[in-house]
Write a protein that holds these residues in place. Structure first.
Motif, PDB file in Angstrom:
ATOM      1  N   LEU A 267      23.889   4.479  -6.193  1.00  0.00           N
ATOM      2  CA  LEU A 267      23.023   3.369  -6.575  1.00  0.00           C
ATOM      3  C   LEU A 267      23.248   2.937  -8.017  1.00  0.00           C
TER       4      LEU A 267
ATOM      5  N   THR B 121      27.463   0.199  -3.224  1.00  0.00           N
ATOM      6  CA  THR B 121      27.114   1.607  -3.431  1.00  0.00           C
ATOM      7  C   THR B 121      28.098   2.549  -2.751  1.00  0.00           C
TER       8      THR B 121
ATOM      9  N   MET C 161      23.779  -4.574  -0.071  1.00  0.00           N
ATOM     10  CA  MET C 161      23.873  -3.465  -1.024  1.00  0.00           C
ATOM     11  C   MET C 161      25.034  -2.498  -0.733  1.00  0.00           C
TER      12      MET C 161
ATOM     13  N   PRO D  70      12.801  -2.392  -5.140  1.00  0.00           N
ATOM     14  CA  PRO D  70      14.017  -1.715  -5.605  1.00  0.00           C
ATOM     15  C   PRO D  70      13.823  -0.912  -6.883  1.00  0.00           C
TER      16      PRO D  70
ATOM     17  N   PRO E 161      24.999  -8.009  -5.475  1.00  0.00           N
ATOM     18  CA  PRO E 161      24.355  -8.291  -4.193  1.00  0.00           C
ATOM     19  C   PRO E 161      23.365  -9.446  -4.213  1.00  0.00           C
ATOM     20  N   ASP E 162      22.786  -9.759  -5.377  1.00  0.00           N
ATOM     21  CA  ASP E 162      21.789 -10.827  -5.409  1.00  0.00           C
ATOM     22  C   ASP E 162      22.399 -12.226  -5.431  1.00  0.00           C
TER      23      ASP E 162
ATOM     24  N   SER F 237      20.738  -3.885   3.545  1.00  0.00           N
ATOM     25  CA  SER F 237      21.880  -2.971   3.657  1.00  0.00           C
ATOM     26  C   SER F 237      23.202  -3.726   3.631  1.00  0.00           C
TER      27      SER F 237
ATOM     28  N   PHE G 147      17.295   0.718   1.758  1.00  0.00           N
ATOM     29  CA  PHE G 147      17.472  -0.678   1.393  1.00  0.00           C
ATOM     30  C   PHE G 147      16.664  -1.610   2.285  1.00  0.00           C
TER      31      PHE G 147
ATOM     32  N   ARG H 278      19.576  -5.405  -7.898  1.00  0.00           N
ATOM     33  CA  ARG H 278      19.431  -4.784  -6.592  1.00  0.00           C
ATOM     34  C   ARG H 278      18.541  -5.638  -5.703  1.00  0.00           C
TER      35      ARG H 278
ATOM     36  N   VAL I  66      25.022  -0.396  -9.148  1.00  0.00           N
ATOM     37  CA  VAL I  66      24.382  -1.706  -9.107  1.00  0.00           C
ATOM     38  C   VAL I  66      23.321  -1.765 -10.196  1.00  0.00           C
TER      39      VAL I  66
END
Length: 243
Positions: free
Chosen positions: A61, A83, A79, A37, A201-202, A76, A31, A69, A64
């Protein structure tokens, strides 16, 4: 409050938001790498040929969506909560089948939230008093349209129950299934504090490691917090003992 459709969506834009995590969890090289990604599945496949334990490090993974991603420095911290999931580790807005990134609006909010959960663990396992665990502060930005419980707390008391996650998990599952990016809510552990529970995560960015922290357990509660860098020790006040 007749249903999830009645919950308003607000734009939450926080600079300097804070998440505190256990220092036992190291960054995940994949990550943090500069690779796009979109290339991760191919890199994972190649790495597995020489390192069969790679999946234990990266996690799942597939949990996500590819388009959500994030990679690069500090990725990290964004993410890993998605995960590495387990039904053995449920939380307020997930039963453990999917990940959630919890972030406080300020350091004190994140601190009080983590102290509460750490104290419950220490009491349940009957740990001896002492400086017990190391944590790290992660400072980041949040920018997302979130279902907002902050002004509806009186009507949504079950979702903010201090002792039960049943209603909050059911609400989150409904919202996430309907395409929500997450939930903004008043902190249950820190008066006047606010938190977000991000489903992807975004929804956060620019994570930077801040202070390293030590928590002191006195046998009933976390009573002291130490800044491991400066050595300064602070007494925790206004938190009840864990019974």
């Amino acid at each position: 409050m007749s249903g999830t459709a009645d919950i308003p969506v607000s734009r939450v834009e926080w600079k300097g938001a804070v998440r505190i995590i256990r220092s036992a969890f190291p960054p995940i090289d994949l990550f943090e790498d500069i690779a796009d990604p979109a290339d991760w599945p191919l890199l994972i496949s190649a790495e597995q040929k020489t390192n069969p334990r790679i999946m234990a490090t990266i996690g799942n993974l597939d949990l996500v969506p590819e388009g959500r991603r994030v990679g690069g420095n500090g990725a990290s911290y964004l993410m890993a909560p998605f995960t590495h999931v387990s039904t053995d580790r449920p939380s307020r807005f997930t039963d453990g089948n999917y990940g959630v990134l919890y972030v406080g609006d300020r350091f004190e909010t994140a601190l009080f939230e983590t102290i509460h959960h750490h104290a419950r663990f220490m009491a349940r396992t009957k740990e001896a008093p002492g400086w017990t665990s190391q944590f790290r502060e992660i400072v980041m930005s949040v920018d997302a349209g979130l279902h907002d419980l902050r002004q509806l707390a009186g009507e949504l008391v079950p979702a903010l129950n201090a002792d039960s996650y049943a209603a909050s998990q059911a609400l989150a599952q409904q919202l996430r299934g309907a395409g929500s990016d997450g939930i903004a809510y008043p902190s249950v552990r820190h008066p006047d504090g606010e938190c977000v529970a991000l489903f992807y995560p975004d929804c956060a960015s620019n994570p930077l490691q801040g202070r390293h922290l030590d928590y002191h357990w006195d046998g009933q509660r976390v009573d002291l917090v130490r800044d491991a860098g400066s050595g300064s020790v602070f007494r925790v006040v206004n938190l009840p003992s864990i019974g």
